[in-house]
Design a protein around this motif. Structure first.
Motif, mmCIF file in Angstrom:
data_model
loop_
_atom_site.group_PDB
_atom_site.id
_atom_site.type_symbol
_atom_site.label_atom_id
_atom_site.label_comp_id
_atom_site.label_asym_id
_atom_site.label_seq_id
_atom_site.Cartn_x
_atom_site.Cartn_y
_atom_site.Cartn_z
ATOM 1 N N ASP A 114 -20.564 -10.964 15.387
ATOM 2 C CA ASP A 114 -20.572 -10.794 16.848
ATOM 3 C C ASP A 114 -19.386 -11.482 17.503
ATOM 4 O O ASP A 114 -19.023 -11.167 18.622
ATOM 5 N N GLY A 115 -18.806 -12.477 16.818
ATOM 6 C CA GLY A 115 -17.679 -13.195 17.390
ATOM 7 C C GLY A 115 -17.253 -14.352 16.512
ATOM 8 O O GLY A 115 -17.687 -14.478 15.368
ATOM 9 N N ARG A 116 -16.398 -15.210 17.122
ATOM 10 C CA ARG A 116 -15.883 -16.398 16.427
ATOM 11 C C ARG A 116 -15.974 -17.600 17.358
ATOM 12 O O ARG A 116 -15.750 -17.479 18.556
ATOM 13 N N PHE A 117 -16.280 -18.742 16.758
ATOM 14 C CA PHE A 117 -16.272 -19.988 17.517
ATOM 15 C C PHE A 117 -14.828 -20.286 17.920
ATOM 16 O O PHE A 117 -13.906 -20.120 17.123
ATOM 17 N N THR A 118 -14.629 -20.739 19.153
ATOM 18 C CA THR A 118 -13.274 -20.972 19.653
ATOM 19 C C THR A 118 -12.859 -22.440 19.649
ATOM 20 O O THR A 118 -11.705 -22.743 19.928
ATOM 21 N N SER A 119 -13.799 -23.342 19.363
ATOM 22 C CA SER A 119 -13.453 -24.769 19.378
ATOM 23 C C SER A 119 -14.400 -25.546 18.480
ATOM 24 O O SER A 119 -15.371 -25.002 17.962
ATOM 25 N N GLY A 120 -14.113 -26.820 18.351
ATOM 26 C CA GLY A 120 -14.987 -27.708 17.591
ATOM 27 C C GLY A 120 -14.876 -27.516 16.089
ATOM 28 O O GLY A 120 -13.964 -26.846 15.594
ATOM 29 N N PRO A 121 -15.819 -28.084 15.349
ATOM 30 C CA PRO A 121 -15.744 -28.064 13.886
ATOM 31 C C PRO A 121 -15.876 -26.659 13.284
ATOM 32 O O PRO A 121 -15.488 -26.448 12.143
ATOM 33 N N LEU A 122 -16.398 -25.698 14.042
ATOM 34 C CA LEU A 122 -16.568 -24.337 13.530
ATOM 35 C C LEU A 122 -15.501 -23.378 14.057
ATOM 36 O O LEU A 122 -15.608 -22.161 13.867
ATOM 37 N N ARG A 123 -14.474 -23.922 14.676
ATOM 38 C CA ARG A 123 -13.414 -23.089 15.260
ATOM 39 C C ARG A 123 -12.909 -22.054 14.251
ATOM 40 O O ARG A 123 -12.573 -22.392 13.116
ATOM 41 N N GLY A 124 -12.867 -20.789 14.686
ATOM 42 C CA GLY A 124 -12.376 -19.699 13.859
ATOM 43 C C GLY A 124 -13.405 -19.100 12.920
ATOM 44 O O GLY A 124 -13.170 -18.051 12.326
ATOM 45 N N ARG A 125 -14.561 -19.740 12.792
ATOM 46 C CA ARG A 125 -15.607 -19.249 11.890
ATOM 47 C C ARG A 125 -16.373 -18.120 12.569
ATOM 48 O O ARG A 125 -16.588 -18.134 13.775
ATOM 49 N N THR A 126 -16.786 -17.147 11.771
ATOM 50 C CA THR A 126 -17.499 -15.986 12.307
ATOM 51 C C THR A 126 -18.976 -16.299 12.506
ATOM 52 O O THR A 126 -19.556 -17.135 11.799
ATOM 53 N N VAL A 127 -19.571 -15.589 13.480
ATOM 54 C CA VAL A 127 -20.965 -15.839 13.817
ATOM 55 C C VAL A 127 -21.664 -14.532 14.183
ATOM 56 O O VAL A 127 -21.071 -13.640 14.776
ATOM 57 N N ASN A 128 -22.912 -14.460 13.793
ATOM 58 C CA ASN A 128 -23.804 -13.375 14.183
ATOM 59 C C ASN A 128 -24.879 -14.033 15.038
ATOM 60 O O ASN A 128 -25.541 -14.965 14.589
ATOM 61 N N VAL A 129 -25.017 -13.567 16.266
ATOM 62 C CA VAL A 129 -25.961 -14.169 17.210
ATOM 63 C C VAL A 129 -27.232 -13.326 17.266
ATOM 64 O O VAL A 129 -27.167 -12.095 17.362
ATOM 65 N N LYS A 130 -28.359 -13.999 17.218
ATOM 66 C CA LYS A 130 -29.662 -13.343 17.361
ATOM 67 C C LYS A 130 -30.418 -14.040 18.484
ATOM 68 O O LYS A 130 -30.327 -15.256 18.638
ATOM 69 N N TRP A 131 -31.179 -13.267 19.244
ATOM 70 C CA TRP A 131 -32.114 -13.859 20.208
ATOM 71 C C TRP A 131 -33.463 -13.222 19.961
ATOM 72 O O TRP A 131 -33.647 -12.021 20.190
ATOM 73 N N TYR A 132 -34.371 -14.038 19.437
ATOM 74 C CA TYR A 132 -35.737 -13.602 19.199
ATOM 75 C C TYR A 132 -36.617 -14.231 20.272
ATOM 76 O O TYR A 132 -36.623 -15.459 20.413
ATOM 77 N N LEU A 133 -37.321 -13.417 21.002
ATOM 78 C CA LEU A 133 -38.136 -13.918 22.105
ATOM 79 C C LEU A 133 -39.299 -14.770 21.615
ATOM 80 O O LEU A 133 -39.835 -15.570 22.374
ATOM 81 N N LYS A 134 -39.652 -14.619 20.336
ATOM 82 C CA LYS A 134 -40.588 -15.520 19.660
ATOM 83 C C LYS A 134 -39.997 -15.846 18.301
ATOM 84 O O LYS A 134 -39.317 -15.019 17.702
#
Length: 180
Positions: free
Chosen positions: A59-79
């Protein structure tokens, strides 16, 4: 169901459509838990979103901090029901999972799924995939993740996972999404 019930549902959906339209104007995507979750995560955790909403696994990449440049998949589960949609794609580094209240995976009859964020989890995608394979868990939609794995991955409100510390301002931004 009576005619009055049907009319009431139609009126409530019209109200909801109006709210969804306002949210869509802000996030620049249709109002779904997936799109809104990605937008919230991007704002709170400094994630640069992929230009296409249908990019495979990432879904994107972290732009700062220790995970900068690392890829991420974001999930939102309502429960949080102990399930996570998992991919075998190797380009994915992390899952960032926003969840509502913990709940057993059971019948939804008579229940609700409030739009809230009670907890946030960060899973190392490769480590999680290896652990699931070791247990013989089916990889894909609704893969079963053990409670201990959820606890170890928690970054908000408890800081169990040292890979990503939630800064005070980030916690401040998450608090208004708490269940009421």
């Amino acid at each position: 169901m009576s005619d009055i019930d049907v009319e009431q549902i139609a009126a409530l959906l019209n109200e909801r459509n109006g709210v969804d339209k306002k949210i869509a104007a802000i996030i620049q995507r249709p109002m779904t838990s997936g799109h809104l979750g990605e937008w919230i995560a991007a704002q709170v955790f400094g994630i640069e979103s992929e230009t296409s909403a249908v990019a495979a696994a990432v879904d994107g990449r972290f732009t700062s901090g220790p995970l900068r440049g690392r890829t991420v998949n974001v999930k939102w589960y309502l429960k949080r029901e102990g399930l996570l949609d998992v991919t075998e794609r190797t380009e994915l580094d992390y899952y960032l999972v926003l969840t509502g209240p913990a709940s057993p995976a059971a019948s939804s009859r008579g229940g609700t799924r409030p739009w809230c964020i009670e907890s946030v989890y960060l899973f190392d995608a490769k480590q999680l995939l290896a652990e699931l394979r070791e247990r013989g868990v089916r990889i894909g939609v609704a893969s079963s993740v053990r409670a201990a794995q959820w606890a170890a991955a928690e970054i908000y409100p408890r800081a169990s996972n040292p890979a990503l510390a939630v800064a005070p301002r980030q916690a401040e931004l998450l608090r208004p999404f708490a269940p009421r």
